[in-house]
Write a protein that holds these residues in place. Structure first.
Motif, short mmCIF file in Angstrom:
data_model
loop_
_atom_site.label_atom_id
_atom_site.label_comp_id
_atom_site.label_asym_id
_atom_site.label_seq_id
_atom_site.Cartn_x
_atom_site.Cartn_y
_atom_site.Cartn_z
N LYS A 142 0.84 -1.21 0.00
CA LYS A 142 0.00 0.00 0.00
C LYS A 142 0.87 1.26 0.00
O LYS A 142 0.55 2.23 -0.68
N LEU A 143 1.96 1.24 0.78
CA LEU A 143 2.86 2.41 0.80
C LEU A 143 3.50 2.62 -0.56
O LEU A 143 3.58 3.76 -1.04
N GLU A 144 3.96 1.53 -1.18
CA GLU A 144 4.58 1.65 -2.51
C GLU A 144 3.58 2.19 -3.53
O GLU A 144 3.93 3.01 -4.37
N GLU A 145 2.34 1.71 -3.45
CA GLU A 145 1.29 2.15 -4.38
C GLU A 145 1.00 3.64 -4.19
O GLU A 145 0.90 4.40 -5.16
N GLU A 146 0.88 4.07 -2.94
CA GLU A 146 0.63 5.49 -2.66
C GLU A 146 1.78 6.35 -3.18
O GLU A 146 1.57 7.39 -3.81
N THR A 160 3.77 10.27 -9.64
CA THR A 160 3.37 10.38 -11.04
C THR A 160 2.15 11.29 -11.18
O THR A 160 2.27 12.47 -11.47
N THR A 161 1.00 10.76 -10.90
CA THR A 161 -0.26 11.48 -11.10
C THR A 161 -0.34 12.79 -10.32
O THR A 161 -0.60 13.84 -10.90
N GLU A 171 -0.50 16.81 -11.54
CA GLU A 171 -1.66 17.64 -11.24
C GLU A 171 -1.25 18.95 -10.56
O GLU A 171 -1.73 20.03 -10.91
N VAL A 172 -0.35 18.84 -9.59
CA VAL A 172 0.09 20.03 -8.86
C VAL A 172 0.91 20.95 -9.78
O VAL A 172 0.76 22.17 -9.74
N ALA A 173 1.73 20.36 -10.61
CA ALA A 173 2.52 21.16 -11.57
C ALA A 173 1.60 21.93 -12.51
O ALA A 173 1.84 23.10 -12.82
N GLU A 174 0.52 21.30 -12.95
CA GLU A 174 -0.46 21.96 -13.82
C GLU A 174 -1.14 23.12 -13.09
O GLU A 174 -1.34 24.19 -13.67
N ARG A 175 -1.50 22.90 -11.83
CA ARG A 175 -2.14 23.96 -11.04
C ARG A 175 -1.19 25.15 -10.88
O ARG A 175 -1.60 26.30 -10.96
N ILE A 201 5.93 12.48 0.12
CA ILE A 201 6.79 11.60 -0.68
C ILE A 201 8.06 11.25 0.11
O ILE A 201 8.46 10.09 0.17
N ILE A 202 8.65 12.24 0.76
CA ILE A 202 9.86 11.99 1.57
C ILE A 202 9.56 11.03 2.71
O ILE A 202 10.33 10.09 2.97
N VAL A 203 8.43 11.23 3.38
CA VAL A 203 8.03 10.35 4.49
C VAL A 203 7.86 8.91 3.98
O VAL A 203 8.37 7.96 4.59
#
Length: 161
Positions: free
Chosen positions: A18-22, A28-29, A33-37, A67-69
């Protein structure tokens, strides 16, 4: 001189996955999204009075912090082999059925590391008062646990994987 050792994060394989998936979704996604905003907010002009820009920058900082955590947790993960969980005593990875005397009910908990605890899913941390009190106990043991409301009495009914 004391060695600077990072905290180990005890996880089941499911918790690790679950951690790897998050982390993958955030890198990626969510980053896109944040870069676009941010790009859109910058296009509004004057950044000194641009609430959209400020909000996007805060979101970016929060995202990068998470991400760092996650990277740290994954790097320092210790995965419990659930197939080797001892069924004679309660350990991390055990699923334990207990009887709560005060509420006259049976409850089933999974004992997990603190990074994986989800009380509403009955996954309790080995570091929580109840989790800590149950560790190394056996079927038939009566366990008294000091909690904020006082002392609760639990009887271990079953240990499984």
């Amino acid at each position: 001189m004391e060695e600077n050792k990072s905290k180990e994060f005890i996880l089941t394989q499911e918790g690790f996955d679950k951690l790897e998936e998050e982390l993958e979704i955030l890198k990626t996604t969510r980053r896109k999204e944040v870069a676009e905003r941010l790009k859109e907010a910058i296009s509004f002009g004057d950044l000194s009075e641009n609430a959209e820009y400020d909000e996007a920058k805060k979101e970016q900082a929060t995202l990068e912090e998470r991400i760092i955590v996650l990277e740290n947790m994954i790097r320092n993960a210790v995965i419990i082999d659930e197939n080797s969980v001892d069924l004679d005593v309660i350990t991390i990875g055990s699923i334990v059925k207990i009887y709560d005397e005060e509420f006259d009910e049976e409850i089933e908990y999974t004992i997990v590391g603190s990074a994986e605890a989800e009380p509403y899913e009955f996954k309790i941390s080995n570091e929580s008062p109840v989790g800590r009190a149950l560790l190394n106990r056996s079927v038939g043991d009566l366990v008294e646990v000091t909690v904020p409301d006082g002392i609760i009495k639990l009887k271990v009914l079953e240990i499984k994987r």
